[in-house]
Design a protein around this motif. Structure first.
Motif, PDB file in Angstrom:
ATOM      1  N   ASP A   3       0.962  -1.174  -0.116  1.00  0.00           N
ATOM      2  CA  ASP A   3      -0.174   0.164   0.125  1.00  0.00           C
ATOM      3  C   ASP A   3       0.763   1.218   0.122  1.00  0.00           C
ATOM      4  O   ASP A   3       1.435   1.645   0.970  1.00  0.00           O
ATOM      5  CB  ASP A   3      -1.037  -0.050   1.245  1.00  0.00           C
ATOM      6  N   LEU A   5       2.304   5.044  -0.005  1.00  0.00           N
ATOM      7  CA  LEU A   5       2.216   6.282   0.453  1.00  0.00           C
ATOM      8  C   LEU A   5       2.162   7.412  -0.386  1.00  0.00           C
ATOM      9  O   LEU A   5       3.167   7.272  -1.024  1.00  0.00           O
ATOM     10  CB  LEU A   5       2.875   6.460   1.836  1.00  0.00           C
ATOM     11  N   THR A   7       2.398  11.570  -1.215  1.00  0.00           N
ATOM     12  CA  THR A   7       2.106  13.018  -0.704  1.00  0.00           C
ATOM     13  C   THR A   7       1.036  13.563  -0.920  1.00  0.00           C
ATOM     14  O   THR A   7       0.121  13.103  -1.857  1.00  0.00           O
ATOM     15  CB  THR A   7       3.378  13.839  -1.172  1.00  0.00           C
ATOM     16  N   GLU A  32      -8.606   9.926   5.858  1.00  0.00           N
ATOM     17  CA  GLU A  32      -7.466   9.337   6.738  1.00  0.00           C
ATOM     18  C   GLU A  32      -6.262   9.700   6.257  1.00  0.00           C
ATOM     19  O   GLU A  32      -6.106   9.628   5.192  1.00  0.00           O
ATOM     20  CB  GLU A  32      -7.531   7.993   7.100  1.00  0.00           C
ATOM     21  N   TYR A  33      -5.120   9.843   7.172  1.00  0.00           N
ATOM     22  CA  TYR A  33      -3.683   9.961   6.662  1.00  0.00           C
ATOM     23  C   TYR A  33      -2.792   9.508   7.621  1.00  0.00           C
ATOM     24  O   TYR A  33      -3.078   9.153   8.796  1.00  0.00           O
ATOM     25  CB  TYR A  33      -3.450  11.535   6.454  1.00  0.00           C
ATOM     26  N   VAL A  34      -1.263   9.590   7.252  1.00  0.00           N
ATOM     27  CA  VAL A  34      -0.322   8.955   7.982  1.00  0.00           C
ATOM     28  C   VAL A  34       0.729  10.203   8.309  1.00  0.00           C
ATOM     29  O   VAL A  34       0.877  10.946   7.262  1.00  0.00           O
ATOM     30  CB  VAL A  34       0.232   7.892   7.299  1.00  0.00           C
ATOM     31  N   LYS A  35       0.972  10.380   9.424  1.00  0.00           N
ATOM     32  CA  LYS A  35       1.858  11.538   9.902  1.00  0.00           C
ATOM     33  C   LYS A  35       3.224  10.839  10.046  1.00  0.00           C
ATOM     34  O   LYS A  35       3.495  10.205  10.798  1.00  0.00           O
ATOM     35  CB  LYS A  35       1.384  12.342  11.121  1.00  0.00           C
ATOM     36  N   ILE A  36       4.165  11.336   9.198  1.00  0.00           N
ATOM     37  CA  ILE A  36       5.639  10.879   9.354  1.00  0.00           C
ATOM     38  C   ILE A  36       6.373  12.187   9.347  1.00  0.00           C
ATOM     39  O   ILE A  36       6.358  12.997   8.376  1.00  0.00           O
ATOM     40  CB  ILE A  36       6.089   9.934   7.934  1.00  0.00           C
ATOM     41  N   SER A  40       2.437  15.049   6.086  1.00  0.00           N
ATOM     42  CA  SER A  40       1.064  14.134   6.024  1.00  0.00           C
ATOM     43  C   SER A  40       1.172  13.236   4.528  1.00  0.00           C
ATOM     44  O   SER A  40       1.039  13.802   3.568  1.00  0.00           O
ATOM     45  CB  SER A  40       0.008  15.131   5.984  1.00  0.00           C
ATOM     46  N   ILE A  42      -0.831   9.907   2.388  1.00  0.00           N
ATOM     47  CA  ILE A  42      -2.073   9.383   2.438  1.00  0.00           C
ATOM     48  C   ILE A  42      -1.966   7.932   1.624  1.00  0.00           C
ATOM     49  O   ILE A  42      -1.437   7.882   0.554  1.00  0.00           O
ATOM     50  CB  ILE A  42      -3.308  10.193   1.532  1.00  0.00           C
ATOM     51  N   ARG A  43      -2.380   6.736   2.241  1.00  0.00           N
ATOM     52  CA  ARG A  43      -2.412   5.289   1.747  1.00  0.00           C
ATOM     53  C   ARG A  43      -3.017   5.498   0.424  1.00  0.00           C
ATOM     54  O   ARG A  43      -4.192   5.812   0.294  1.00  0.00           O
ATOM     55  CB  ARG A  43      -2.697   4.370   2.551  1.00  0.00           C
ATOM     56  N   GLN A  46      -6.618   4.354   1.009  1.00  0.00           N
ATOM     57  CA  GLN A  46      -7.563   5.266   1.633  1.00  0.00           C
ATOM     58  C   GLN A  46      -8.003   6.243   0.741  1.00  0.00           C
ATOM     59  O   GLN A  46      -9.434   6.463   0.680  1.00  0.00           O
ATOM     60  CB  GLN A  46      -6.658   6.068   2.482  1.00  0.00           C
TER      61      GLN A  46
END
Length: 59
Positions: A3, A5, A7, A32-36, A40, A42-43, A46
């Motif tokens: 999956d 990621l 930007t 939904e998002y992922v914070k790294i 931020s 997004i998969r 998602q």
């Protein structure tokens, strides 16, 4: 990891919207998002789920 990621600009391009709009949706919890670190992301899954949740059936 299958999956990918994306930007915010990459995800916005897939959704054919402006990155600024996607940043607003992220801040409002619409997607939904992922914070790294400070980024931020997004998969891809998602994005597909978001499209499915917002698909309107014909009447």
């Amino acid at each position: 990891m299958s999956d990918r990621l994306l930007t915010i600009p990459e995800a916005a391009e897939q959704l054919r919207i402006k990155p600024a709009t996607l940043y607003v949706w992220v801040s409002r919890g619409k997607i939904e998002y992922v914070k790294i670190g400070g980024r931020s992301m997004i998969r891809e899954s998602q994005i597909e789920e978001f499209i499915s949740r917002n698909t309107v059936a014909p009447k």
